[in-house]
Design a protein around this motif. Structure first.
Motif, short mmCIF file in Angstrom:
data_model
loop_
_atom_site.label_atom_id
_atom_site.label_comp_id
_atom_site.label_asym_id
_atom_site.label_seq_id
_atom_site.Cartn_x
_atom_site.Cartn_y
_atom_site.Cartn_z
N LYS A 129 25.47 -22.56 -44.77
CA LYS A 129 25.91 -21.22 -45.15
C LYS A 129 26.39 -21.24 -46.59
O LYS A 129 27.16 -22.11 -46.98
CB LYS A 129 27.03 -20.73 -44.23
CG LYS A 129 26.59 -20.47 -42.80
CD LYS A 129 27.71 -19.88 -41.97
CE LYS A 129 27.25 -19.58 -40.55
NZ LYS A 129 28.33 -18.97 -39.72
N THR A 130 25.92 -20.29 -47.38
CA THR A 130 26.34 -20.18 -48.78
C THR A 130 26.71 -18.74 -49.08
O THR A 130 26.08 -17.80 -48.57
CB THR A 130 25.22 -20.63 -49.74
OG1 THR A 130 24.04 -19.85 -49.47
CG2 THR A 130 24.90 -22.10 -49.56
N ARG A 131 27.71 -18.55 -49.91
CA ARG A 131 28.12 -17.21 -50.31
C ARG A 131 27.25 -16.75 -51.47
O ARG A 131 27.11 -17.44 -52.48
CB ARG A 131 29.59 -17.19 -50.72
CG ARG A 131 30.13 -15.81 -51.08
CD ARG A 131 31.63 -15.79 -51.12
NE ARG A 131 32.20 -16.03 -49.80
CZ ARG A 131 32.30 -15.11 -48.84
NH1 ARG A 131 31.83 -13.90 -49.04
NH2 ARG A 131 32.83 -15.43 -47.68
N SER A 161 28.86 -10.91 -49.25
CA SER A 161 27.59 -11.29 -48.62
C SER A 161 27.43 -12.80 -48.61
O SER A 161 28.01 -13.51 -49.44
CB SER A 161 26.41 -10.66 -49.36
OG SER A 161 26.38 -11.07 -50.72
N SER A 162 26.64 -13.28 -47.67
CA SER A 162 26.38 -14.72 -47.56
C SER A 162 24.98 -14.94 -47.01
O SER A 162 24.35 -14.01 -46.49
CB SER A 162 27.40 -15.39 -46.64
OG SER A 162 27.31 -14.85 -45.33
#
Length: 209
Positions: free
Chosen positions: A16-18, A23-24
């Motif tokens: 998971k990345t922002r 939002s991500s």
């Protein structure tokens, strides 16, 4: 045959990345992956880019922990992950990196220093073996990584596209070593490659992600 070197059960991992303030982005690299490997096997890991091949090897090498599932190996199993750009200190020489890698696999400093001469010979790096790794090309790092992994004789060798770079001569030499010196004995190999012919030459079976 039930002399297993590796058992993977229900392994899943998601990144998971922002991408913004609210939002991500998430990507499930592995989803409920299970398989076993018997001692002496050379197993190919195949799949499209982004299928999770490198993530799987990093989990098996202990670099990252799976978010779900389990990985079992017999106690005192030695393992090595060969991946371009992973594990080497660019400021140290090839020899120093080789010695440290051997020691990480449970080999004493004295024996690691002795083995380093065999690694130098196999890698054919010549005078560059005693130069900083930051001066190496990708092919030279591939030679150093593969030579260190096979000469230290770990129980489970994991090769992540390491043989995709470098010259054809060394690729053939590495393949011959896998076929003659590793497969069929008590050593096992997990081999990631996009080269279908290479997979067919080296592996007794494949796992597709």
């Amino acid at each position: 045959m039930n002399d297993y070197i590796l058992k993977v059960e229900g392994v899943s991992h998601e990144y998971k990345t922002r991408t913004g303030l609210f939002s991500s982005f998430s990507h499930k690299a592995l989803d409920d992956v299970s398989f076993n490997v018997v001692r002496g096997e050379v197993v190919g890991i195949v799949g499209k880019n982004g299928a999770g091949k490198s993530t799987l090897l990093r989990i098996l090498a202990g670099v990252i922990e799976p978010q779900k599932g389990s990985v079992w190996m017999p106690e005192s199993t030695t393992r090595s992950l060969l991946s371009i750009g992973l594990g080497f200190n660019r400021e140290l020489t090839g020899r120093d990196n080789a010695i440290l890698s051997c020691m990480f696999n449970g080999i004493s400093m004295k024996d690691a220093k002795d083995i380093s001469e065999d690694i130098k010979e196999f890698s054919e790096l010549g005078v560059f073996f005693d130069q900083p790794v930051k001066t190496y090309s990708s092919g030279m790092r591939s030679r150093l990584g593969f030579a260190t992994g096979v000469i230290s004789e770990v129980d489970l060798l994991m090769v992540d596209e390491t043989l995709a770079v470098g010259d054809a001569y060394f690729k053939k030499k590495a393949e011959r070593y896998i076929i003659k010196k590793i497969s069929g004995k008590d050593k096992s190999v997990l081999f990631v490659s996009h080269n279908t012919k290479q997979i067919q030459r080296l592996c007794s079976r494949t796992i597709e992600l």
